[in-house]
Design an enzyme around this catalytic site. Sequence first.
Site, PDB file in Angstrom:
ATOM      1  N   LEU A  94       0.837  -1.211   0.000  1.00  0.00           N
ATOM      2  CA  LEU A  94       0.000   0.000   0.000  1.00  0.00           C
ATOM      3  C   LEU A  94       0.870   1.258   0.000  1.00  0.00           C
ATOM      4  O   LEU A  94       0.700   2.147  -0.831  1.00  0.00           O
ATOM      5  CB  LEU A  94      -0.911  -0.029   1.247  1.00  0.00           C
ATOM      6  CG  LEU A  94      -1.768   1.205   1.504  1.00  0.00           C
ATOM      7  CD1 LEU A  94      -2.805   1.401   0.404  1.00  0.00           C
ATOM      8  CD2 LEU A  94      -2.475   1.088   2.864  1.00  0.00           C
ATOM      9  N   SER A 101       4.499   3.490  13.044  1.00  0.00           N
ATOM     10  CA  SER A 101       3.052   3.375  12.916  1.00  0.00           C
ATOM     11  C   SER A 101       2.441   3.920  14.197  1.00  0.00           C
ATOM     12  O   SER A 101       3.076   3.874  15.260  1.00  0.00           O
ATOM     13  CB  SER A 101       2.711   1.897  12.729  1.00  0.00           C
ATOM     14  OG  SER A 101       1.370   1.682  13.026  1.00  0.00           O
ATOM     15  N   SER A 102       1.209   4.413  14.111  1.00  0.00           N
ATOM     16  CA  SER A 102       0.600   4.993  15.324  1.00  0.00           C
ATOM     17  C   SER A 102       0.402   3.938  16.415  1.00  0.00           C
ATOM     18  O   SER A 102       0.254   4.282  17.582  1.00  0.00           O
ATOM     19  CB  SER A 102      -0.725   5.670  14.983  1.00  0.00           C
ATOM     20  OG  SER A 102      -1.595   4.764  14.362  1.00  0.00           O
ATOM     21  N   CYS A 103       0.442   2.643  16.031  1.00  0.00           N
ATOM     22  CA  CYS A 103       0.246   1.597  17.049  1.00  0.00           C
ATOM     23  C   CYS A 103       1.451   1.461  17.973  1.00  0.00           C
ATOM     24  O   CYS A 103       1.398   0.720  18.945  1.00  0.00           O
ATOM     25  CB  CYS A 103      -0.093   0.263  16.404  1.00  0.00           C
ATOM     26  SG  CYS A 103       1.309  -0.508  15.618  1.00  0.00           S
ATOM     27  N   TYR A 159       4.455  -6.662  17.191  1.00  0.00           N
ATOM     28  CA  TYR A 159       4.662  -5.800  16.020  1.00  0.00           C
ATOM     29  C   TYR A 159       5.148  -4.417  16.465  1.00  0.00           C
ATOM     30  O   TYR A 159       6.112  -3.865  15.894  1.00  0.00           O
ATOM     31  CB  TYR A 159       3.341  -5.688  15.260  1.00  0.00           C
ATOM     32  CG  TYR A 159       3.370  -4.767  14.077  1.00  0.00           C
ATOM     33  CD1 TYR A 159       3.975  -5.157  12.887  1.00  0.00           C
ATOM     34  CD2 TYR A 159       2.776  -3.509  14.135  1.00  0.00           C
ATOM     35  CE1 TYR A 159       3.994  -4.310  11.800  1.00  0.00           C
ATOM     36  CE2 TYR A 159       2.791  -2.656  13.042  1.00  0.00           C
ATOM     37  CZ  TYR A 159       3.402  -3.063  11.875  1.00  0.00           C
ATOM     38  OH  TYR A 159       3.424  -2.225  10.793  1.00  0.00           O
ATOM     39  N   LYS A 205       8.660  -2.401  15.659  1.00  0.00           N
ATOM     40  CA  LYS A 205       8.686  -1.063  15.049  1.00  0.00           C
ATOM     41  C   LYS A 205       9.475  -0.082  15.914  1.00  0.00           C
ATOM     42  O   LYS A 205      10.226   0.755  15.396  1.00  0.00           O
ATOM     43  CB  LYS A 205       7.257  -0.551  14.869  1.00  0.00           C
ATOM     44  CG  LYS A 205       6.554  -1.178  13.703  1.00  0.00           C
ATOM     45  CD  LYS A 205       6.924  -0.419  12.467  1.00  0.00           C
ATOM     46  CE  LYS A 205       6.743  -1.246  11.227  1.00  0.00           C
ATOM     47  NZ  LYS A 205       7.377  -0.662  10.065  1.00  0.00           N
ATOM     48  N   HIS A 232      -8.253  -3.372   7.263  1.00  0.00           N
ATOM     49  CA  HIS A 232      -8.560  -2.362   8.263  1.00  0.00           C
ATOM     50  C   HIS A 232     -10.016  -1.943   8.114  1.00  0.00           C
ATOM     51  O   HIS A 232     -10.681  -2.307   7.150  1.00  0.00           O
ATOM     52  CB  HIS A 232      -7.622  -1.165   8.086  1.00  0.00           C
ATOM     53  CG  HIS A 232      -6.186  -1.517   8.327  1.00  0.00           C
ATOM     54  ND1 HIS A 232      -5.197  -1.289   7.403  1.00  0.00           N
ATOM     55  CD2 HIS A 232      -5.594  -2.109   9.388  1.00  0.00           C
ATOM     56  CE1 HIS A 232      -4.039  -1.730   7.893  1.00  0.00           C
ATOM     57  NE2 HIS A 232      -4.248  -2.224   9.090  1.00  0.00           N
ATOM     58  N   ASP A 271     -15.067  -2.399  21.071  1.00  0.00           N
ATOM     59  CA  ASP A 271     -14.896  -1.097  20.430  1.00  0.00           C
ATOM     60  C   ASP A 271     -13.431  -0.733  20.225  1.00  0.00           C
ATOM     61  O   ASP A 271     -13.098   0.085  19.373  1.00  0.00           O
ATOM     62  CB  ASP A 271     -15.515   0.004  21.318  1.00  0.00           C
ATOM     63  CG  ASP A 271     -16.934   0.331  20.876  1.00  0.00           C
ATOM     64  OD1 ASP A 271     -17.317  -0.068  19.769  1.00  0.00           O
ATOM     65  OD2 ASP A 271     -17.642   0.994  21.654  1.00  0.00           O
TER      66      ASP A 271
HETATM   67  N1  LIG Z   1      -1.258   0.498   6.203  1.00  0.00           N
HETATM   68  C1  LIG Z   1      -1.324   1.359   7.206  1.00  0.00           C
HETATM   69  O1  LIG Z   1      -2.419   1.805   7.622  1.00  0.00           O
HETATM   70  C2  LIG Z   1      -0.045   1.840   7.857  1.00  0.00           C
HETATM   71  C3  LIG Z   1      -0.173   2.797   8.856  1.00  0.00           C
HETATM   72  C4  LIG Z   1       0.969   3.255   9.469  1.00  0.00           C
HETATM   73  C5  LIG Z   1       2.203   2.765   9.096  1.00  0.00           C
HETATM   74  N2  LIG Z   1       2.325   1.844   8.127  1.00  0.00           N
HETATM   75  C6  LIG Z   1       3.674   1.338   7.820  1.00  0.00           C
HETATM   76  O2  LIG Z   1       3.962   1.406   6.435  1.00  0.00           O
HETATM   77  C7  LIG Z   1       4.820   0.315   6.080  1.00  0.00           C
HETATM   78  C8  LIG Z   1       4.222  -0.402   4.878  1.00  0.00           C
HETATM   79  O3  LIG Z   1       2.918  -0.834   5.202  1.00  0.00           O
HETATM   80  P1  LIG Z   1       1.866  -1.258   4.077  1.00  0.00           P
HETATM   81  O4  LIG Z   1       0.524  -1.016   4.634  1.00  0.00           O
HETATM   82  O5  LIG Z   1       2.261  -0.677   2.770  1.00  0.00           O
HETATM   83  O6  LIG Z   1       2.110  -2.835   4.056  1.00  0.00           O
HETATM   84  P2  LIG Z   1       1.822  -3.862   2.854  1.00  0.00           P
HETATM   85  O7  LIG Z   1       0.783  -3.312   1.935  1.00  0.00           O
HETATM   86  O8  LIG Z   1       1.590  -5.181   3.490  1.00  0.00           O
HETATM   87  O9  LIG Z   1       3.203  -3.881   2.062  1.00  0.00           O
HETATM   88  C9  LIG Z   1       4.368  -4.384   2.653  1.00  0.00           C
HETATM   89  C10 LIG Z   1       5.338  -4.733   1.549  1.00  0.00           C
HETATM   90  O10 LIG Z   1       6.513  -5.297   2.135  1.00  0.00           O
HETATM   91  C11 LIG Z   1       6.855  -6.481   1.413  1.00  0.00           C
HETATM   92  N3  LIG Z   1       7.513  -7.434   2.307  1.00  0.00           N
HETATM   93  C12 LIG Z   1       7.018  -7.959   3.445  1.00  0.00           C
HETATM   94  N4  LIG Z   1       7.893  -8.820   3.982  1.00  0.00           N
HETATM   95  C13 LIG Z   1       8.973  -8.844   3.141  1.00  0.00           C
HETATM   96  C14 LIG Z   1      10.190  -9.553   3.148  1.00  0.00           C
HETATM   97  N5  LIG Z   1      10.488 -10.412   4.132  1.00  0.00           N
HETATM   98  N6  LIG Z   1      11.053  -9.344   2.130  1.00  0.00           N
HETATM   99  C15 LIG Z   1      10.749  -8.505   1.118  1.00  0.00           C
HETATM  100  N7  LIG Z   1       9.612  -7.790   1.073  1.00  0.00           N
HETATM  101  C16 LIG Z   1       8.719  -7.971   2.070  1.00  0.00           C
HETATM  102  C17 LIG Z   1       5.543  -7.030   0.927  1.00  0.00           C
HETATM  103  O11 LIG Z   1       5.717  -7.909  -0.132  1.00  0.00           O
HETATM  104  P3  LIG Z   1       4.747  -9.203  -0.225  1.00  0.00           P
HETATM  105  O12 LIG Z   1       3.340  -8.661  -0.140  1.00  0.00           O
HETATM  106  O13 LIG Z   1       5.088  -9.783  -1.519  1.00  0.00           O
HETATM  107  O14 LIG Z   1       5.087 -10.042   0.961  1.00  0.00           O
HETATM  108  C18 LIG Z   1       4.810  -5.749   0.547  1.00  0.00           C
HETATM  109  O15 LIG Z   1       5.153  -5.338  -0.748  1.00  0.00           O
HETATM  110  C19 LIG Z   1       4.954  -0.563   7.310  1.00  0.00           C
HETATM  111  O16 LIG Z   1       6.167  -0.275   7.933  1.00  0.00           O
HETATM  112  C20 LIG Z   1       3.803  -0.119   8.199  1.00  0.00           C
HETATM  113  O17 LIG Z   1       4.107  -0.244   9.561  1.00  0.00           O
HETATM  114  C21 LIG Z   1       1.216   1.370   7.478  1.00  0.00           C
END
Ligand SMILES: NC(=O)c1ccc[n+]([C@@H]2O[C@H](COP(=O)([O-])OP(=O)(O)OC[C@H]3O[C@@H](n4cnc5c(N)ncnc54)[C@H](OP(=O)(O)O)[C@@H]3O)[C@@H](O)[C@H]2O)c1
Length: 342
Positions: free
Chosen positions: A33, A126-128, A155, A159, A198, A288
């Site tokens: 994402l 992340s906010s968590c 998790y 982080k 989510h 909740d």
């Molecule tokens: N989504 C939210 O609401 C949110 C909010 C706050 C912060 N964040 C932070 O933003 C960051 C990205 O989150 P996201 O929501 O974009 O997650 P995501 O959609 O799950 O994307 C994560 C990416 O990392 C890759 N990945 C995971 N494990 C890997 C590994 N061992 N080796 C190589 N690539 C790997 C995944 O590839 P595959 O899918 O092919 O495994 C995927 O492309 C995270 O650090 C998260 O904490 C997200």
Amino acid sequence: MSGLFLSTGTAFAAREGLVDKGSTIYVAGHRGLVGSAIVRRLRADGFEKLLTRTHAELELTDQPRVRSFFESEKPDYVFLAAAKVGGILANNRYPADFIRENVLIQTNVIDAAYKSGVKKLLFLGSSCVYPKCVPQPITENRLLTAPLEPTNQAYAVAKIAGLEMARAYRVQYGFTTVSLMPSNLYGPGDSFDLQNSHVLPALIRKFHEAKQAGSPQVTVWGSGTPRREFLHVDDLADAALFMMENYDAEEIVNIGSGEDLTIADLAGLIQQVVGYEGQIVYDRSKPDGTARKLLDVSKSEALGWRPRIDLRVGIRETYECFLENCAAVNGGSRSIPAVGPE
Ligand SMILES: NC(=O)c1ccc[n+]([C@@H]2O[C@H](COP(=O)([O-])OP(=O)(O)OC[C@H]3O[C@@H](n4cnc5c(N)ncnc54)[C@H](OP(=O)(O)O)[C@@H]3O)[C@@H](O)[C@H]2O)c1
């Protein structure tokens, strides 16, 4: 320079930035994402030397492979958006996987980036990672001041280790790192898998399926009263590039919309966007969670960054993206593939 309109319909104003357009930029996790939004943002700004590897091409938990990738490719800048991310169910069931994989990914990438001479690395928290019970809105200095939410503690601890590692490499080695703390993100590339998604994408899917099936009501978990904040992922990508270019300090920076709304208001908004005419029913037997979760964004505002995408507009785009992918995967039972390079 004129603004560019991307396939998501989100307008980006391309601008001259401080990072040289000829720089090699590695976006780790470019099909996720966040990573896919960063790639869209960089392309819109005219960066052409983007370095990407799928999970299958480069396993980031594998230290020797990560080292050799950095040594041979020598990126100038790194956006670390690869992580093992999941919902409450997955976090509860597989805490060991969440802590091990995230600690390995960030340790390998930060260390190899430093050793190979990367100019700057941006890490995403992340906010968590903030404690479960803190005054709202949450300021950055609340980190490590009270116990965490138990359901995603493994998790969150991983982080926090990443945030500290980025800070420690700055302090000890002079490696330029910055860390952002985004609030709940949504947008193109979101997962609509009901087991793992989510609240916002889950509600989009629920209302859509109820509309298709002609169901008289949609049940929303909990009382509808908790307040949550949502940020469009393209705004986060804009913030990531802005901070890569303009911010250079060890303190973490919250990135959010600065506004929250109740789950009931969110459900009403999504109901309107989807065009579902039935009733919303609240299942009060379901938990909740925290009453309110809102980031204090005064620091990012003082640095000169603000979000631009209105929640209703963002939800409409996300719904359109869901519909397109539904057609592609026959019912939308999979996650939406990220928009970005293969
Ligand atoms: N989504 C939210 O609401 C949110 C909010 C706050 C912060 N964040 C932070 O933003 C960051 C990205 O989150 P996201 O929501 O974009 O997650 P995501 O959609 O799950 O994307 C994560 C990416 O990392 C890759 N990945 C995971 N494990 C890997 C590994 N061992 N080796 C190589 N690539 C790997 C995944 O590839 P595959 O899918 O092919 O495994 C995927 O492309 C995270 O650090 C998260 O904490 C997200």
